[in-house]
Design a protein around this motif. Structure first.
Motif, PDB file in Angstrom:
ATOM      1  N   ARG A  12       0.834  -1.192   0.000  1.00  0.00           N
ATOM      2  CA  ARG A  12       0.000   0.000   0.000  1.00  0.00           C
ATOM      3  C   ARG A  12       0.871   1.246   0.000  1.00  0.00           C
ATOM      4  O   ARG A  12       1.813   1.375   0.765  1.00  0.00           O
ATOM      5  N   ALA A  13       0.562   2.180  -0.853  1.00  0.00           N
ATOM      6  CA  ALA A  13       1.376   3.377  -1.005  1.00  0.00           C
ATOM      7  C   ALA A  13       1.153   4.347   0.144  1.00  0.00           C
ATOM      8  O   ALA A  13       0.042   4.499   0.652  1.00  0.00           O
ATOM      9  N   GLU A  14       2.238   5.009   0.577  1.00  0.00           N
ATOM     10  CA  GLU A  14       2.113   6.052   1.591  1.00  0.00           C
ATOM     11  C   GLU A  14       1.394   7.265   1.023  1.00  0.00           C
ATOM     12  O   GLU A  14       0.810   8.057   1.755  1.00  0.00           O
ATOM     13  N   ARG A  15       1.469   7.446  -0.264  1.00  0.00           N
ATOM     14  CA  ARG A  15       0.722   8.490  -0.949  1.00  0.00           C
ATOM     15  C   ARG A  15       0.348   7.923  -2.305  1.00  0.00           C
ATOM     16  O   ARG A  15       1.030   7.033  -2.828  1.00  0.00           O
ATOM     17  N   PRO A  16      -0.723   8.382  -2.886  1.00  0.00           N
ATOM     18  CA  PRO A  16      -1.136   7.791  -4.163  1.00  0.00           C
ATOM     19  C   PRO A  16      -0.098   8.037  -5.251  1.00  0.00           C
ATOM     20  O   PRO A  16       0.471   9.124  -5.362  1.00  0.00           O
ATOM     21  N   GLU A  42     -11.459  16.581  -8.766  1.00  0.00           N
ATOM     22  CA  GLU A  42     -11.665  15.152  -9.019  1.00  0.00           C
ATOM     23  C   GLU A  42     -10.566  14.328  -8.359  1.00  0.00           C
ATOM     24  O   GLU A  42     -10.844  13.303  -7.724  1.00  0.00           O
ATOM     25  N   TYR A  43      -9.319  14.774  -8.499  1.00  0.00           N
ATOM     26  CA  TYR A  43      -8.232  14.060  -7.826  1.00  0.00           C
ATOM     27  C   TYR A  43      -8.445  14.042  -6.317  1.00  0.00           C
ATOM     28  O   TYR A  43      -8.266  13.004  -5.667  1.00  0.00           O
ATOM     29  N   LEU A  44      -8.808  15.179  -5.742  1.00  0.00           N
ATOM     30  CA  LEU A  44      -8.962  15.259  -4.301  1.00  0.00           C
ATOM     31  C   LEU A  44     -10.021  14.282  -3.797  1.00  0.00           C
ATOM     32  O   LEU A  44      -9.860  13.667  -2.746  1.00  0.00           O
ATOM     33  N   GLN A  45     -11.095  14.138  -4.539  1.00  0.00           N
ATOM     34  CA  GLN A  45     -12.121  13.187  -4.124  1.00  0.00           C
ATOM     35  C   GLN A  45     -11.581  11.768  -4.097  1.00  0.00           C
ATOM     36  O   GLN A  45     -11.787  11.028  -3.125  1.00  0.00           O
ATOM     37  N   LEU A  46     -10.867  11.370  -5.158  1.00  0.00           N
ATOM     38  CA  LEU A  46     -10.335  10.006  -5.210  1.00  0.00           C
ATOM     39  C   LEU A  46      -9.216   9.804  -4.192  1.00  0.00           C
ATOM     40  O   LEU A  46      -9.115   8.727  -3.579  1.00  0.00           O
ATOM     41  N   TYR A  47      -8.391  10.812  -3.964  1.00  0.00           N
ATOM     42  CA  TYR A  47      -7.357  10.698  -2.933  1.00  0.00           C
ATOM     43  C   TYR A  47      -8.007  10.508  -1.566  1.00  0.00           C
ATOM     44  O   TYR A  47      -7.557   9.695  -0.751  1.00  0.00           O
ATOM     45  N   GLU A  48      -9.048  11.250  -1.309  1.00  0.00           N
ATOM     46  CA  GLU A  48      -9.746  11.123  -0.029  1.00  0.00           C
ATOM     47  C   GLU A  48     -10.350   9.742   0.142  1.00  0.00           C
ATOM     48  O   GLU A  48     -10.374   9.193   1.251  1.00  0.00           O
ATOM     49  N   LEU A  49     -10.811   9.156  -0.942  1.00  0.00           N
ATOM     50  CA  LEU A  49     -11.437   7.835  -0.866  1.00  0.00           C
ATOM     51  C   LEU A  49     -10.414   6.721  -0.663  1.00  0.00           C
ATOM     52  O   LEU A  49     -10.789   5.576  -0.436  1.00  0.00           O
ATOM     53  N   GLY A  50      -9.126   7.053  -0.754  1.00  0.00           N
ATOM     54  CA  GLY A  50      -8.090   6.061  -0.469  1.00  0.00           C
ATOM     55  C   GLY A  50      -7.481   5.393  -1.672  1.00  0.00           C
ATOM     56  O   GLY A  50      -6.886   4.317  -1.549  1.00  0.00           O
ATOM     57  N   ILE A  51      -7.595   6.007  -2.844  1.00  0.00           N
ATOM     58  CA  ILE A  51      -7.026   5.405  -4.053  1.00  0.00           C
ATOM     59  C   ILE A  51      -5.508   5.266  -3.907  1.00  0.00           C
ATOM     60  O   ILE A  51      -4.854   6.092  -3.277  1.00  0.00           O
ATOM     61  N   ASP A  52      -4.951   4.220  -4.493  1.00  0.00           N
ATOM     62  CA  ASP A  52      -3.516   3.967  -4.411  1.00  0.00           C
ATOM     63  C   ASP A  52      -2.734   4.558  -5.571  1.00  0.00           C
ATOM     64  O   ASP A  52      -1.512   4.686  -5.494  1.00  0.00           O
ATOM     65  N   GLY A  53      -3.428   4.892  -6.650  1.00  0.00           N
ATOM     66  CA  GLY A  53      -2.740   5.467  -7.797  1.00  0.00           C
ATOM     67  C   GLY A  53      -3.723   5.954  -8.830  1.00  0.00           C
ATOM     68  O   GLY A  53      -4.845   5.440  -8.933  1.00  0.00           O
ATOM     69  N   VAL A  54      -3.300   6.966  -9.612  1.00  0.00           N
ATOM     70  CA  VAL A  54      -4.152   7.533 -10.656  1.00  0.00           C
ATOM     71  C   VAL A  54      -3.367   7.626 -11.961  1.00  0.00           C
ATOM     72  O   VAL A  54      -2.192   7.988 -11.970  1.00  0.00           O
TER      73      VAL A  54
END
Length: 415
Positions: A30-34, A363-375
């Protein structure tokens, strides 16, 4: 919207070491940041799949670059989005290749143009890349070569040394069943190139992705490199449900398998708990289209039930859609020990749902908040900027790391 105010909620930032084999570790790195993955390079700015585009993505902060791989007539892997080069190269302007225009059937769909498998690598190297989206910069058309997979790997390794940071590659095997049918299987060629570069190992900065399952299962028996099952759909229906019209209904290897159980499934199976458990036996994560995570519905319907032009601008696009509540796919995938990398993020106004108010960062902020590991992003700079905003919001100490006021050797996440 709430995700613009409370950015830190719901993000899991733990990092676990990956196991040495697929399907074993409960938490697969699991990534420490996406991660920010340069989709086809820096496709928002330069023609797809060029060394110059990949280099720009890296310059803009991408952690990984994504080469889609297809095979030439003489068995070399080159980076192109599809076997058909009509939309992404200047081949249509080359009179010496006019006679090679033909029709082919790929994954059950008829396609007309010029196909990589009809050209040698030497011939491919005479072509130049063009920008396939008319609204994006066209002044670089005809400037850049089509790179081989080996050249992409060498670029990533060279840039990693230059930048002093890890830069990975995220190759996709394009239409592996089709390539096998024409005698140009991708798997061995892919692994041979990685092995020659010293990257055929579990801890290499490499993910291999595919929409087909049998391709990934074969790779899982041949390598310890991390594998990602891509999850597609054709479109979103006006009510927000996903449309599974062929050829984007299921992995093509299922369609031609002759197995009624597989032929009865759609890509949607992968988003179920049974599907996630199955993926976990051969892969390390999923790459779902972002509408599996946050879908959209029509703001207004026409009389026939289709999506209407709700904002009166004369076209129907993403701006005429509203976001639905997020699904629990990320949470469930994580519970099964799977990474989640989603696609594709783009800056153009017409590609942003109405709730984002024309701001791609939202859009990125929403997915980052949801816990995505990468975009996967066509605009790595926007993805990186949004990630910095997200980190600043969720971690009070990150500001010191970001500005250099804290010792980078003291905090593991000062990077």
């Amino acid at each position: 919207m709430a995700f613009l105010v409370v950015l830190a909620a719901g993000f899991v930032g733990s990092q676990a070491s990956a196991d040495s084999s697929h399907g074993q570790s409960p938490h697969v790195g699991r990534a420490e940041r996406p991660l920010v993955i340069g989709h086809r390079g820096a496709a928002g700015y330069l023609p797809d799949h060029t060394l110059e585009g990949y280099a720009l993505a890296i310059e803009l902060g991408a952690d990984y670059i994504e080469p889609d791989l297809v095979a030439t007539k003489d068995g070399h892997l080159v980076a192109r989005h599809e076997p058909n080069m009509i939309a992404t190269t200047d081949v249509a302007t080359r009179p010496e290749f006019a006679s090679r225009r033909r029709t082919a059937v790929i994954d059950g769909a008829t396609d007309e143009g010029w196909f990589v498998s009809d050209f040698t690598l030497a011939e491919i190297k005479t072509l130049r890349a063009i920008q396939p989206f008319a609204e994006r910069p066209q002044q670089f058309n005809g400037r850049f070569e089509i790179p081989t997979f080996e050249e992409v790997i060498a670029l990533a390794q060279r840039k990693a040394k230059e930048k002093g940071r890890t830069i990975g590659i995220y190759p996709e095997t394009k239409h592996p069943t089709y390539h096998k049918s024409i005698g140009l299987p991708l798997e061995g060629r892919l692994l041979k190139a990685l092995r020659a570069a010293g990257w055929d190992r579990r801890d290499a900065p490499v993910f291999i992705q595919s929409f087909e399952q049998s391709n990934l299962k074969e790779l899982s028996r041949l390598t310890k490199i991390r594998l990602i099952q891509l999850v597609d759909a054709n479109d979103v229906n006006p009510d927000g449900t996903l449309d599974y019209t062929a050829p984007f209904d299921r992995p093509y290897d299922w369609t031609v398998s002759g197995n009624p159980r597989l032929q009865a499934r759609t890509f949607g199976f992968f988003a179920t708990d049974d599907g996630l458990r199955e993926i976990r036996t051969y892969a390390d994560g999923i790459g779902p289209w972002k509408r599996y995570i946050v879908s959209t519905k029509a703001i207004k319907l026409n009389a026939n039930g289709t999506t209407a032009d709700s904002n009166g601008d004369g076209v129907v696009d993403e701006r005429d859609l509203a976001l639905l509540p997020p699904t629990d796919l990320i949470r469930r995938a994580h519970a099964h020990g799977l990474l989640v990398h989603t696609w594709t993020f783009r800056n153009e106004q017409r590609r942003l749902a109405s709730n984002y108010a024309g701001n791609p960062v939202a859009e990125y902020l929403q997915l980052y908040e949801l816990g995505i590991d990468g975009v996967f992003s066509d605009f790595s700079d926007t993805a990186v900027a949004a990630r910095v905003l997200f980190q600043l919001a969720r971690d009070p100490d990150f500001a010191g790391c970001f500005t250099g006021e804290l010792d980078g050797g003291f905090r593991h996440d000062c990077r």
